[in-house]
Write an enzyme that holds these catalytic residues in place. Structure first.
Site, PDB file in Angstrom:
ATOM      1  N   ASP A   1       8.406   2.242  47.364  1.00  0.00           N
ATOM      2  CA  ASP A   1       9.776   2.630  47.676  1.00  0.00           C
ATOM      3  C   ASP A   1      10.506   3.142  46.435  1.00  0.00           C
ATOM      4  OD1 ASP A   1      12.220   2.456  49.573  1.00  0.00           O
ATOM      5  OD2 ASP A   1      12.877   1.409  47.762  1.00  0.00           O
TER       6      ASP A   1
ATOM      7  N   LYS B   1      14.189 -17.932  35.823  1.00  0.00           N
ATOM      8  CA  LYS B   1      14.523 -17.357  34.516  1.00  0.00           C
ATOM      9  C   LYS B   1      15.817 -17.920  33.959  1.00  0.00           C
ATOM     10  CE  LYS B   1      14.897 -12.808  32.301  1.00  0.00           C
ATOM     11  NZ  LYS B   1      14.736 -11.348  32.524  1.00  0.00           N
TER      12      LYS B   1
ATOM     13  N   TYR C   1      16.777   7.331  41.310  1.00  0.00           N
ATOM     14  CA  TYR C   1      16.156   6.370  40.404  1.00  0.00           C
ATOM     15  C   TYR C   1      15.561   7.083  39.186  1.00  0.00           C
ATOM     16  CZ  TYR C   1      16.263   2.869  44.206  1.00  0.00           C
ATOM     17  OH  TYR C   1      16.638   1.996  45.198  1.00  0.00           O
TER      18      TYR C   1
ATOM     19  N   LEU D   1      14.616 -11.330  44.694  1.00  0.00           N
ATOM     20  CA  LEU D   1      14.645 -12.401  43.690  1.00  0.00           C
ATOM     21  C   LEU D   1      16.038 -12.593  43.106  1.00  0.00           C
ATOM     22  CD1 LEU D   1      11.283 -11.570  41.873  1.00  0.00           C
ATOM     23  CD2 LEU D   1      11.699 -13.220  43.706  1.00  0.00           C
TER      24      LEU D   1
END
Length: 314
Positions: free
Chosen positions: A48, A215, A53, A207
């Site tokens: 994707d 993290k 981008y 996430l």
């Protein structure tokens, strides 16, 4: 790798997809080649990207080069609609713009067709029937195989389905939206609409920008390279005590079953029947391996119910 049908279509995609927004921004061509090769080797089929981008075009260009002859082995998804340059003619959902945007994406990707062409954001200045008619023409021409929405609200997806149905136009088979265990707001309206009208959810930010990877720790110094660190006030709103409370509960649930928090974040989404593929980004082959491993965890009905109840807070 498990495969799922995308909406009511016959197209099947891997339950974990590869988000390519890092290509051309965080990693160069050599690193992109390594990530793409690892993803294909591990069974990922859905790749994707978007025209914007990678500093507007970089991701598509690098992905096309990385795929090469393996293009035929994957489902290639990209998006259009966000500004590619200054001015009103270089964005949106008008017929004029779409016809130009798809050709530009095809050239950058080095292919003659796009498997899934998605409208990146709704365009309030263009009637949705004009957009759908243009996309239908692309499907009929063979330049595009399937179409999808991104960042649509439930009512917008519903409107698009009814207009497409009334005019016998190609319908959206997917809805790509922000969706994770810390942000389940789309379950209020978009998910029911997608279920009703035959579209699979493609979650991005599964996430929670690193919050669901372990993290970030409560009371610990923030990592300098962390996305939430760099986001300033927006990041601080995500790094809230309420979110840390939930993260700690989710971590305990996962570890009690021999899994990590990341496993749970992706596995929970992948186990939802309304989710087609979890769009997970990566800058290193090792991250691809982690994401694929996480997607292999199929939560049973009892586990799904427990995690859903734990994270329910609209």
């Amino acid at each position: 790798m498990r495969m799922k049908r995308l909406g009511n279509s016959g197209l099947k995609v891997s339950v974990v997809g590869l988000g390519c927004n890092n290509f051309g921004m965080k990693i160069d061509q050599a690193a992109t080649d390594a990530v793409v090769a690892k993803a294909i080797d591990l069974g990922i089929t859905l790749f994707d990207t978007a025209d914007v981008y990678g500093n507007k075009g970089g991701s598509e260009t690098m992905l096309g080069k990385a795929l090469g002859a393996r293009r035929k082995d994957i489902v290639l998804a990209t998006k259009f609609g966000l500004p590619m340059a200054d001015g009103d003619l270089m964005k949106g959902g008008s017929r004029r713009y779409i016809m130009n945007a798809v050709d530009a994406s095809l050239k950058r990707l080095g292919t003659d067709y796009i498997d899934l062409y998605q409208m990146h954001f709704p365009d309030p200045d263009t009637p949705i029937e004009e957009t759908l008619a243009a996309l239908d023409a692309l499907v009929r021409s063979g330049k595009v195989r399937y179409i999808g929405s991104s960042n649509f609200a439930g009512w917008q997806l519903t409107e698009a389905w009814y207009i497409a149905n009334e005019r016998n136009l190609t319908k959206f088979v997917s809805a790509q939206n922000h969706y994770n265990l810390l942000d389940r707001k789309i379950e209020q309206e978009l998910v029911p609409a997608a279920k009703a009208y035959g579209a699979s959810i493609l979650p991005y930010f599964p996430l929670a920008s690193g919050m669901l990877t372990g993290k970030y720790r409560r009371g610990a110094d923030l990592p300098n390279d962390g996305r939430l660190t760099q986001w300033g006030e927006r990041g601080k709103s995500i790094l809230s005590d309420a979110n840390f409370d939930l993260v700690e509960k989710l971590t305990a649930f996962a570890e009690a079953r021999g899994h990590s928090l990341l496993d749970l974040a992706i596995g929970w989404l992948a186990s939802q029947p309304h989710v087609g593929s979890v769009i997970a980004g990566a800058t290193k082959p090792e991250q691809v391996e982690q994401n694929v491993k996480a997607g292999a965890w199929e939560l049973d009905a009892e586990e799904l119910a427990e995690v859903s109840m734990m994270s329910f807070r609209f």
